[in-house]
Write a protein that holds these residues in place. Structure first.
Motif, PDB file in Angstrom:
ATOM      1  N   VAL A  26       0.846  -1.187   0.000  1.00 53.60           N
ATOM      2  CA  VAL A  26       0.000   0.000   0.000  1.00 53.60           C
ATOM      3  C   VAL A  26       0.881   1.236   0.000  1.00 53.60           C
ATOM      4  CG1 VAL A  26      -1.902  -1.129   1.210  1.00 53.60           C
ATOM      5  CG2 VAL A  26      -0.161   0.111   2.508  1.00 53.60           C
ATOM      6  N   TYR A  27       0.242   2.384  -0.233  1.00 50.65           N
ATOM      7  CA  TYR A  27       0.982   3.651  -0.272  1.00 50.65           C
ATOM      8  C   TYR A  27       0.998   4.259   1.126  1.00 50.65           C
ATOM      9  CZ  TYR A  27       2.195   8.423  -1.576  1.00 50.65           C
ATOM     10  OH  TYR A  27       2.800   9.646  -1.672  1.00 50.65           O
ATOM     11  N   TYR A  29       2.488   7.505   3.805  1.00 47.65           N
ATOM     12  CA  TYR A  29       2.971   8.880   3.917  1.00 47.65           C
ATOM     13  C   TYR A  29       4.495   8.917   4.083  1.00 47.65           C
ATOM     14  CZ  TYR A  29       4.593  12.879   6.621  1.00 47.65           C
ATOM     15  OH  TYR A  29       5.340  13.937   7.105  1.00 47.65           O
ATOM     16  N   SER A  50       5.747  11.588   1.426  1.00 47.22           N
ATOM     17  CA  SER A  50       4.923  11.523   0.225  1.00 47.22           C
ATOM     18  C   SER A  50       5.224  12.648  -0.747  1.00 47.22           C
ATOM     19  CB  SER A  50       3.444  11.551   0.603  1.00 47.22           C
ATOM     20  OG  SER A  50       3.149  12.704   1.373  1.00 47.22           O
ATOM     21  N   LYS A  68      12.022   6.585  -4.390  1.00 47.49           N
ATOM     22  CA  LYS A  68      10.861   5.707  -4.500  1.00 47.49           C
ATOM     23  C   LYS A  68      10.279   5.783  -5.902  1.00 47.49           C
ATOM     24  CE  LYS A  68       7.736   9.231  -2.641  1.00 47.49           C
ATOM     25  NZ  LYS A  68       6.721   9.532  -1.609  1.00 47.49           N
ATOM     26  N   ILE A  70       6.752   5.560  -7.360  1.00 56.04           N
ATOM     27  CA  ILE A  70       5.359   5.560  -6.940  1.00 56.04           C
ATOM     28  C   ILE A  70       4.532   4.562  -7.742  1.00 56.04           C
ATOM     29  CG2 ILE A  70       3.270   6.971  -6.781  1.00 56.04           C
ATOM     30  CD1 ILE A  70       5.087   9.370  -6.250  1.00 56.04           C
ATOM     31  N   ASN A  73       5.193   1.349  -6.289  1.00 53.97           N
ATOM     32  CA  ASN A  73       5.094   1.316  -4.822  1.00 53.97           C
ATOM     33  C   ASN A  73       6.340   0.680  -4.218  1.00 53.97           C
ATOM     34  OD1 ASN A  73       3.160   2.593  -3.332  1.00 53.97           O
ATOM     35  ND2 ASN A  73       1.935   0.774  -2.944  1.00 53.97           N
TER      36      ASN A  73
END
Length: 125
Positions: A26-27, A29, A50, A68, A70, A73
């Motif tokens: 999952v994403y 913060y 984030s 990262k 995105i 993920n």
């Protein structure tokens, strides 16, 4: 179900490089890398929030880069100019946004919500 899966650890000689990866389900913060050497406490290495703001421990500044992807993920830690004192088990960690726990760069071990199982990095002199 939340999971963090690290990969990329191994053994290299001093001066070498390694890249660690952490796939997250999952994403979050805040995502970061921590490490724990035998007989020592777990310590923060690098973190990224984030918005892409990064933070590094003084001991790795200029040598390590956190980033990262995105779309995937996935969190990365590029480690260059490795030293024997970098030897440790490296853990990926993630935390949700929480005003009470401060910004991503302020978070220590207690400020993160999920942890990977760790990947061992061994640097020989």
């Amino acid at each position: 179900q939340v999971h963090l899966v690290e990969s990329g650890g191994g053994s290299v000689q001093a001066g070498g490089s390694l890249r660690l990866s952490c796939e997250a389900s999952v994403y979050f913060y805040c995502m970061g890398w921590f490490r724990q050497a035998p007989g020592k406490e777990r310590e923060g290495v690098a973190a990224i929030d984030s918005g892409g703001t990064t933070n590094y421990a003084d001991s790795v500044k200029g040598r390590f880069t956190i980033s990262k992807d995105i779309a995937k993920n996935t969190l990365y830690l590029q480690m260059n100019t490795l030293k024997p004192e970098d030897t440790a088990t490296y853990y990926c960690a993630a935390g949700f946004y929480d005003l009470k726990r401060g910004s991503c760069s302020d978070r220590d071990v207690s400020g993160m919500d999920y942890w990977g199982k760790g990947t061992l990095v061994t640097i020989s002199s």
